[in-house]
Design a protein around this motif. Structure first.
Motif, short mmCIF file in Angstrom:
data_model
loop_
_atom_site.label_atom_id
_atom_site.label_comp_id
_atom_site.label_asym_id
_atom_site.label_seq_id
_atom_site.Cartn_x
_atom_site.Cartn_y
_atom_site.Cartn_z
N ARG A 94 0.52 -1.31 0.10
CA ARG A 94 -0.12 0.34 -0.07
C ARG A 94 1.15 1.63 0.20
O ARG A 94 1.82 1.08 0.73
N VAL A 95 0.59 1.46 -0.28
CA VAL A 95 1.23 3.87 -0.84
C VAL A 95 0.26 4.50 0.25
O VAL A 95 -0.22 4.99 0.04
N SER A 96 1.07 4.91 1.92
CA SER A 96 1.22 5.55 2.59
C SER A 96 1.15 6.95 2.74
O SER A 96 1.51 7.75 3.62
N LYS A 97 2.87 6.42 1.79
CA LYS A 97 3.98 7.42 2.32
C LYS A 97 4.17 8.98 0.49
O LYS A 97 3.76 8.29 -0.53
N ALA A 98 4.24 10.08 1.16
CA ALA A 98 4.74 10.51 0.14
C ALA A 98 5.98 11.53 0.73
O ALA A 98 5.58 11.85 1.91
N GLU B 157 -4.19 14.11 0.90
CA GLU B 157 -4.92 13.56 1.98
C GLU B 157 -6.06 13.37 1.16
O GLU B 157 -6.56 11.47 1.89
N ARG B 158 -6.71 13.03 0.20
CA ARG B 158 -7.86 12.83 0.20
C ARG B 158 -7.55 11.27 -0.80
O ARG B 158 -8.24 10.56 -0.99
N ALA B 159 -6.30 10.95 -1.27
CA ALA B 159 -5.45 9.99 -2.05
C ALA B 159 -5.75 9.08 -0.66
O ALA B 159 -5.25 7.74 -1.37
N GLY B 160 -5.38 8.92 0.91
CA GLY B 160 -5.21 8.16 1.43
C GLY B 160 -4.05 7.94 2.08
O GLY B 160 -3.04 7.19 2.58
N ILE B 161 -3.04 9.15 1.25
CA ILE B 161 -1.84 9.16 2.07
C ILE B 161 -1.90 9.63 3.83
O ILE B 161 -2.82 10.93 4.05
N GLU B 162 -0.79 8.99 3.88
CA GLU B 162 -0.69 8.88 5.70
C GLU B 162 0.48 10.03 6.05
O GLU B 162 0.28 10.17 6.93
N GLN B 163 1.85 9.68 5.10
CA GLN B 163 2.43 10.06 6.16
C GLN B 163 3.24 11.57 4.55
O GLN B 163 3.39 10.42 3.78
N VAL B 164 3.93 12.75 4.89
CA VAL B 164 4.34 13.60 4.12
C VAL B 164 5.44 13.44 4.35
O VAL B 164 5.75 14.27 5.94
N GLY B 165 6.85 13.07 3.23
CA GLY B 165 8.21 14.12 4.19
C GLY B 165 8.12 15.24 3.28
O GLY B 165 7.99 15.22 2.05
N ILE B 166 8.81 16.26 3.88
CA ILE B 166 9.28 17.80 2.86
C ILE B 166 10.30 17.70 2.62
O ILE B 166 11.33 17.77 3.70
N VAL B 167 10.96 18.01 1.92
CA VAL B 167 12.53 17.92 1.99
C VAL B 167 12.85 18.70 0.47
O VAL B 167 12.41 19.37 -0.06
N ALA B 168 14.02 19.73 1.45
CA ALA B 168 14.35 20.74 0.47
C ALA B 168 15.42 21.49 1.15
O ALA B 168 16.28 20.68 2.29
N ARG C 79 0.81 13.07 9.02
CA ARG C 79 1.88 13.38 9.83
C ARG C 79 3.25 13.85 8.91
O ARG C 79 3.32 13.42 7.48
N THR C 80 3.83 14.74 9.35
CA THR C 80 4.62 15.52 8.07
C THR C 80 5.92 15.76 8.67
O THR C 80 6.01 16.02 10.28
N THR C 81 7.16 15.61 8.02
CA THR C 81 8.01 15.57 8.11
C THR C 81 9.57 15.83 7.88
O THR C 81 8.72 16.00 6.33
N TYR C 82 9.56 17.24 8.16
CA TYR C 82 10.70 18.41 7.49
C TYR C 82 12.41 17.37 7.52
O TYR C 82 13.04 17.05 8.80
N ILE C 83 12.69 17.62 6.36
CA ILE C 83 14.01 17.13 6.66
C ILE C 83 14.31 17.20 5.35
O ILE C 83 14.90 17.96 4.07
N PRO C 84 16.05 18.33 5.80
CA PRO C 84 16.73 18.81 4.91
C PRO C 84 17.91 18.70 4.00
O PRO C 84 18.69 17.21 4.09
N ARG C 85 17.60 18.98 2.64
CA ARG C 85 18.73 18.24 2.14
C ARG C 85 20.32 19.08 2.01
O ARG C 85 20.30 20.44 1.68
N LYS C 86 21.43 18.66 2.90
CA LYS C 86 22.21 19.27 2.66
C LYS C 86 23.41 19.41 1.60
O LYS C 86 24.09 19.83 1.73
N HIS C 87 22.88 18.46 1.12
CA HIS C 87 24.47 18.00 -0.17
C HIS C 87 23.96 17.80 -1.78
O HIS C 87 22.46 17.62 -1.16
N GLY C 88 23.96 18.37 -3.02
CA GLY C 88 23.43 18.25 -3.29
C GLY C 88 22.64 18.82 -3.74
O GLY C 88 22.52 19.54 -3.18
N ALA C 89 22.24 19.03 -4.98
CA ALA C 89 20.65 19.28 -5.37
C ALA C 89 20.07 18.63 -6.63
O ALA C 89 20.60 17.96 -7.25
#
Length: 346
Positions: free
Chosen positions: A2-6, A46-57, A77-87
């Motif tokens: 099941r796809v529950s993460k975005a 959310e409407r598509a059934g995603i339960e966890q969202v990670g935001i990376v930047a 549930r939202t997780t913030y993920i820093p991108r420290k290397h590369g682009a």
């Protein structure tokens, strides 16, 4: 599975990269129907059934995004993920290894409004033996063979569902490259003999700076079509005002002698008088509109429109913009325009 993460991958725009009428560097933060674009993106997940969202930047973009979302909390549930290397997209996938954790994930560029169909596509991915499903936005609604060719034609929607092979493919794509793109990632999937398919994505509107303000207007129409069929404002009434259809009107707004034909959204403390607000119009906060007809348009916070003789249609007015008629003589056009501004008379 099941796809529950975005995973929302965000790229910070360069100076001058944006829409001419708006001072916005991060396009995912532009206001659509009075809320940041990324808020609409997360609600679609959310409407598509995603339960966890990670935001990376990168850290600067991540801080601005977190601040914007703090005033629009969602259920996921939202997780913030820093991108420290590369682009680039591949660097974002690698930064999110821990979040992905070997599970299938929907990768999202965070710069579009989702309609209701995504959930069905996710269900299809779970039922079929696919390693990746690339969602396209072809101009004629038909997906053609060849995923890489579709990307080259600019048909990529900004949405891609990837199975557990995602991180392995990202590592393969990043070898020997400073900034690996979506195309590099898909080539890596092919080298790993992954099963990849492309399908058209209906009910999705991606905001592209190279498409001008037209993409903002399209995204606003999609967002307003999702307004619930609810009363315009509970417990508030306005004299000589007719509200037709769906309208979300802030209770602090003031309306007199006005017709509102939805779908329409009107922000806090805006003052509307002797006006007509037609379908697919978004009015921001602290806006003043007097004696004017507006349809299929976006009026951002603090703008003022007074006694314009012709109906404003398909227009985008930036923050604190002013459009008015001066009745003094001699008559003539008096314009104050910034760099890259556009005025069209018809």
């Amino acid at each position: 599975m099941r796809v529950s993460k975005a995973l929302i991958v965000l790229e910070r725009g360069a100076p001058g990269h944006g829409w001419r009428s708006l001072d916005v560097r991060n396009r995912h933060l532009v206001a659509i129907a009075n809320r940041p674009l990324i808020v609409h993106a997360i609600e679609g997940l959310e409407r598509a059934g995603i339960e966890q969202v990670g935001i990376v930047a990168d850290e600067v973009t991540l801080a601005a995004t977190q601040q914007a979302l703090a005033t629009h909390p969602g259920r996921v549930r939202t997780t913030y993920i820093p991108r420290k290397h590369g682009a680039g997209t591949v660097a974002c996938l690698l930064a999110a290894r821990g979040f992905v954790d070997g599970e299938p994930v929907l990768v999202h560029t965070g710069d579009g409004v989702l309609g209701p169909r995504l959930g069905k596509l996710l269900d299809g991915f779970e039922e079929e033996p696919l390693d990746a499903l690339v969602l396209l936005e072809p101009p004629d609604g038909r997906a053609r063979r060849g995923v890489r060719a579709a990307l080259d034609r600019g048909e990529f929607s900004g949405l891609c569902v990837v199975g557990p092979i995602a991180v392995r493919a990202a590592e393969h794509a990043a070898r020997g490259r400073g900034e690996a793109s979506w195309t590099d990632f898909l080539v890596a999937l092919e080298h790993l003999r992954a099963s990849v398919e492309a399908r058209p994505m209906d009910g999705w509107c991606r905001c592209r700076c190279d498409d001008g303000e037209a993409s903002l207007l399209r995204a606003t129409r999609v967002a307003l079509d999702l307004l619930p069929a609810a009363p315009p404002s509970a417990g508030v009434s306005w004299p000589d005002v007719e509200v037709q259809g769906r309208a979300l009107i802030d209770p602090t707004a003031s309306l007199t002698s006005t017709t509102v034909r939805g779908p329409v959204v009107i922000g806090a403390r805006s003052r509307i008088s002797n006006a007509f607000l037609g379908p697919y119009t978004s009015i921001g906060e602290d806006v003043v509109i007097e004696g004017t007809e507006i349809e299929n348009s976006i009026v951002h916070d603090g703008a003022r429109v007074s006694h314009v003789p012709n109906r404003l249609e398909g227009s985008v007015l930036g923050r604190c913009a002013k459009v008015s008629v001066d009745f003094e003589l001699p008559r003539g056009l008096r314009l104050t325009l910034g760099e890259g501004a556009e005025v069209v008379f018809s």
